[in-house]
Design an enzyme around this catalytic site. Structure first.
Site: not given
Length: 467
Positions: A164, A166, A168, A194-195, A285, A318
């Site tokens: 992911t 970052k 984010k 990221d979500e 996610h 996830h």
């Protein structure tokens, strides 16, 4: 007297049927019920069955215009929860007629829509659902499934690696794309939005999609491997979400992403249909899941959200890590990982599986282990999750002292070392640290990663334990 008797009558008279056996076509639910003091379990169980199917608080005249016995949910078995005072598992069977075909939204509205605020219950948790084959077959399910994904990516015999990006929030699209390129170039298979990266003022979605696609193609050309970046298509409206997915398809990228709980099941199912029609993989996610599943006595267990996702559609989801910073008790996690990947899962209460579930021909979903994991966890993750998984190291890649690409190299070397050791018959659980140490001798990147993270552990007791 005429058949109709006005007034309030006890739920258990109509909805508690210990003698009846559930039908193969019924949807079965296991609820952990905590009744208010003084409410007998039979009344509580029957109340859940009634309020989530045909019942209301009083007898109504229009009941006579239909056959309630044909369409009502019935509580057919109650057992006390071992070790808990005043807690019961109530099994409820719902006739298939109560549900719209191919709609997770309708299934949840019926089963958990209203009953959780019910006054006679102190708390209520939906522990598991058995989806009958007849209902499963009304869903498309995951857009592609595990085997098709491997064929699209041309990657076999090992878990896939992700990261992911970052921080984010706050990176510009160009800097974001650069981080994507470095990670993929270093040896990861996937990078991830990221979500909460949707389309904010500092980075609009179209710019991000373009820079990430550029990063992807550059990394592909240099490594000779197929690469992917989960482009988050989640948006404020379904139309906007599909617009983003269309743009991703036009760029020719392999995968998009959706936050299925905040986005909603209706949006998710629409996106899953689009993805299958257009050859996009769909990464899911689970943002917001802990709001629903974290309390032990109230809400809904994650394995139910899991089953719902497999019906609604997603190729990755996830799943907790068992070893990182986010929850996941080993047996329970493995239980719902099987529910994602396998076609047929036997009832097994030791792993929290209350019902035998047959998915018939619905494709499987790849579990994603993500959250607070790093190279030292690699042997355990390989052992626990097996080949059909995505191992996602955010900080565990970008936190490398030499930068993103070396961080990616360290993870890839660690993974290849673990897979090779496993294939040679070594015991990853016992020899894990030794395997990583050996590999770090010929990989300076891995050696540096081992230095940084040797001491980190997130040691808290898991909230989600088996009773």
């Amino acid at each position: 007297s005429v058949g109709f008797k006005a007034g309030v009558k006890e739920y258990k008279l109509t909805y508690y049927t210990p003698x009846x056996x559930a039908k193969d076509t019924d949807i079965l639910a296991a609820f952990x019920v905590t009744p208010q003091p003084g409410v007998p379990p039979e009344e509580a169980g029957x109340x859940v069955a009634a309020e989530s199917s045909t019942g209301t608080w009083t007898t109504v005249w229009t009941d006579g215009l239909t056959s309630l016995d044909r369409x009502k949910g019935x509580c057919y078995h109650i057992e006390p929860v071992i070790g808990e005072k005043d807690q019961y598992i109530c099994y409820v069977a719902y006739p298939l007629d109560l549900f719209e075909e191919g709609s997770v939204t309708n299934m949840f509205t019926s089963i958990v829509g209203n009953v959780f605020g019910f006054k006679a219950l102190r708390a209520l948790r939906l522990e598991d659902l058995r989806i009958p084959v007849a209902y499963v077959k009304t869903f498309q399910g995951p857009p592609h499934g595990i085997q098709v994904e491997r064929d699209k990516l041309n990657k076999y015999g090992r878990p896939l690696l992700g990261c992911t990006i970052k921080p984010k929030l706050g990176l510009s699209a160009k800097n974001y794309g650069r981080a994507v390129y470095e990670c993929l170039r270093g040896g990861l298979d996937f990078t991830k939005d990221d979500e909460n990266v949707n389309s904010q003022p500092f980075m609009r979605w179209r710019d991000r999609f373009l820079f990430c696609a550029e990063a992807l193609y550059k990394a592909q050309a240099e490594t000779g491997e197929i690469k992917g970046h989960y482009l988050n298509a989640t948006a404020g409206t379904c139309e906007e979400m599909i617009k983003r997915a269309v743009f991703a398809r036009e760029l020719g990228v392999p995968i998009v992403m959706h936050d299925y709980l905040t986005g909603g099941f209706t949006a998710n199912t629409s996106l899953a249909h689009y993805c299958r029609d257009n050859g996009l993989l769909l990464h899911i996610h689970r943002a917001m899941h802990a709001v629903i599943d974290r309390q032990k006595n109230h809400g809904m267990h994650f394995r139910v959200l899991r089953k719902a996702l497999r019906l609604s559609g997603g190729d990755h989801i996830h799943s907790g890590t068992v070893v990182g910073k986010l929850e996941g008790e080993r047996e329970i996690t493995l239980g719902f990982v099987d529910l994602l990947r396998d076609d047929f899962i036997e009832k097994d209460r030791s792993r929290g599986i209350y019902f035998t579930q047959d998915w018939v021909s619905l494709p499987g979903v790849i579990p994603v282990a993500s959250g607070g994991i790093h190279v030292w966890h690699m042997p355990a993750l390989t052992e626990i999750f097996g080949d059909d998984s995505v191992l996602q190291f955010g900080g565990g890649t970008l936190g490398h002292p030499w930068g993103n690409a070396p961080g990616a190299v360290a993870n890839r070397v660690a993974l290849e070392a673990c897979v090779q050791a496993r294939n040679e018959g070594r015991d990853l659980a016992r020899e894990g640290n030794a395997i990583i140490r050996e590999a770090s001798k010929w990989s300076p990147e891995l050696a540096a990663a081992c230095e940084v993270w040797k001491e980190i552990k997130f040691e808290f007791a898991a909230m989600d334990t088996l009773d």
